[in-house]
Scaffold this motif. Structure first.
Motif, PDB file in Angstrom:
ATOM      1  N   GLY A 100       0.797  -1.226   0.000  1.00 59.24           N
ATOM      2  CA  GLY A 100       0.000   0.000   0.000  1.00 59.24           C
ATOM      3  C   GLY A 100       0.826   1.271   0.000  1.00 59.24           C
ATOM      4  N   LEU A 101       2.115   1.172  -0.373  1.00 62.22           N
ATOM      5  CA  LEU A 101       2.991   2.348  -0.374  1.00 62.22           C
ATOM      6  C   LEU A 101       2.981   3.079  -1.710  1.00 62.22           C
ATOM      7  CD1 LEU A 101       5.947   0.805   1.661  1.00 62.22           C
ATOM      8  CD2 LEU A 101       4.143   2.348   2.492  1.00 62.22           C
ATOM      9  N   ILE A 102       2.619   2.366  -2.787  1.00 60.89           N
ATOM     10  CA  ILE A 102       2.476   2.988  -4.101  1.00 60.89           C
ATOM     11  C   ILE A 102       1.269   2.366  -4.799  1.00 60.89           C
ATOM     12  CG2 ILE A 102       4.980   3.353  -4.318  1.00 60.89           C
ATOM     13  CD1 ILE A 102       4.925   1.197  -6.592  1.00 60.89           C
ATOM     14  N   THR A 103       0.841   3.049  -5.861  1.00 53.57           N
ATOM     15  CA  THR A 103      -0.138   2.469  -6.773  1.00 53.57           C
ATOM     16  C   THR A 103       0.520   2.391  -8.138  1.00 53.57           C
ATOM     17  OG1 THR A 103      -1.066   4.633  -7.349  1.00 53.57           O
ATOM     18  CG2 THR A 103      -2.128   3.414  -5.539  1.00 53.57           C
ATOM     19  N   ARG A 104      -0.048   1.548  -8.986  1.00 52.30           N
ATOM     20  CA  ARG A 104       0.491   1.399 -10.345  1.00 52.30           C
ATOM     21  C   ARG A 104      -0.697   1.144 -11.260  1.00 52.30           C
ATOM     22  NH1 ARG A 104       4.036  -3.338 -10.232  1.00 52.30           N
ATOM     23  NH2 ARG A 104       2.049  -4.379 -10.306  1.00 52.30           N
ATOM     24  N   GLY A 105      -0.706   1.856 -12.377  1.00 61.20           N
ATOM     25  CA  GLY A 105      -1.799   1.658 -13.316  1.00 61.20           C
ATOM     26  C   GLY A 105      -1.557   2.422 -14.604  1.00 61.20           C
ATOM     27  N   PRO A 106      -2.507   2.336 -15.528  1.00 61.96           N
ATOM     28  CA  PRO A 106      -2.335   3.025 -16.811  1.00 61.96           C
ATOM     29  C   PRO A 106      -2.428   4.541 -16.655  1.00 61.96           C
ATOM     30  CG  PRO A 106      -4.482   1.960 -16.701  1.00 61.96           C
ATOM     31  CD  PRO A 106      -3.737   1.570 -15.465  1.00 61.96           C
ATOM     32  N   SER A 107      -1.706   5.230 -17.505  1.00 67.27           N
ATOM     33  CA  SER A 107      -1.720   6.686 -17.530  1.00 67.27           C
ATOM     34  C   SER A 107      -3.074   7.168 -18.036  1.00 67.27           C
ATOM     35  CB  SER A 107      -0.606   7.192 -18.447  1.00 67.27           C
ATOM     36  OG  SER A 107      -0.783   8.548 -18.765  1.00 67.27           O
ATOM     37  N   ALA A 108      -3.546   8.290 -17.494  1.00 70.10           N
ATOM     38  CA  ALA A 108      -4.805   8.876 -17.953  1.00 70.10           C
ATOM     39  C   ALA A 108      -4.656   9.408 -19.378  1.00 70.10           C
ATOM     40  CB  ALA A 108      -5.237   9.998 -17.012  1.00 70.10           C
ATOM     41  N   GLU A 109      -3.449   9.867 -19.741  1.00 73.10           N
ATOM     42  CA  GLU A 109      -3.207  10.436 -21.066  1.00 73.10           C
ATOM     43  C   GLU A 109      -2.971   9.361 -22.124  1.00 73.10           C
ATOM     44  OE1 GLU A 109      -0.903  11.517 -18.458  1.00 73.10           O
ATOM     45  OE2 GLU A 109      -2.449  12.954 -17.880  1.00 73.10           O
ATOM     46  N   ASP A 110      -2.297   8.289 -21.745  1.00 74.96           N
ATOM     47  CA  ASP A 110      -1.950   7.227 -22.696  1.00 74.96           C
ATOM     48  C   ASP A 110      -2.050   5.898 -21.957  1.00 74.96           C
ATOM     49  OD1 ASP A 110      -0.814   5.413 -24.438  1.00 74.96           O
ATOM     50  OD2 ASP A 110       1.000   6.580 -24.818  1.00 74.96           O
ATOM     51  N   ARG A 111      -3.113   5.171 -22.200  1.00 71.63           N
ATOM     52  CA  ARG A 111      -3.396   3.946 -21.451  1.00 71.63           C
ATOM     53  C   ARG A 111      -2.339   2.861 -21.686  1.00 71.63           C
ATOM     54  NH1 ARG A 111      -7.371   3.943 -18.409  1.00 71.63           N
ATOM     55  NH2 ARG A 111      -7.852   1.741 -18.417  1.00 71.63           N
TER      56      ARG A 111
END
Length: 174
Positions: A100-111
């Motif tokens: 729970g120290l970071i999140t990781r996911g697709p960019s809002a600008e470029d998925r």
């Protein structure tokens, strides 16, 4: 064994090698001292992180994200900042996400682009850890004048430049 004792043994060993092979430069000792100090500094850092079940690579990743505007960066940018390889970054980010120290996911600008972001818990952890590490860091340079610190900084950067030149000449990645 204390580091100063290791250096004394190293000096004796290098002197013996130089008696047998006179063309071995004394700079071998400088390289070995740097390696010994680096190992000890690494152990010091790991000692502070171990109770929190974190390692140096994970902490460097948190610091990289903490230092970025908005606490956000791509894995590739974090790899450049931390000198961690892409394969290890996947493992590290998985561990930090799980905690729970970071999140990781697709960019809002470029998925297609992955973005990592430090969480509020990650920020609190960095803000708690860094101040607790500072007293021992200050002790490392106890007795160094500002001029000596500046000179050491300059000389280490000069050494880093020379190493980069060797990498470049050998065709190694920068």
């Amino acid at each position: 064994m204390f580091l100063t004792d290791k250096i004394k043994c190293m000096d004796e060993g290098i002197a013996g090698v130089r008696r047998a092979i006179p063309e071995v430069p004394a700079d071998v000792g400088l390289c070995r001292i740097l390696l010994l100090i680096s190992e000890r500094l690494q152990a010091e850092l790991e000692h502070k992180l171990r109770p929190h079940k974190l390692n140096d690579s994970e902490f460097r990743t948190l610091i990289a994200l903490f230092s970025r505007p908005g606490g956000t960066s791509t894995p590739g940018e974090v790899c450049l900042f931390t000198s961690i390889g892409v394969t290890n970054m996947t493992r590290i980010s998985n561990a930090l996400v799980k905690r729970g120290l970071i999140t990781r996911g697709p960019s809002a600008e470029d998925r297609r682009r992955v973005v990592m972001q430090i969480t509020p818990a990650g920020k609190r952890f960095v803000q708690k850890m860094l101040p607790s590490m500072l007293p021992r860091l200050k002790l490392l340079f106890d007795g160094f004048s500002n001029t000596e610190r500046s000179t050491l900084n300059h000389l280490l950067r000069k050494l880093a430049h020379n190493l980069s030149q060797l990498e470049h000449a050998a065709g190694d990645p920068p």
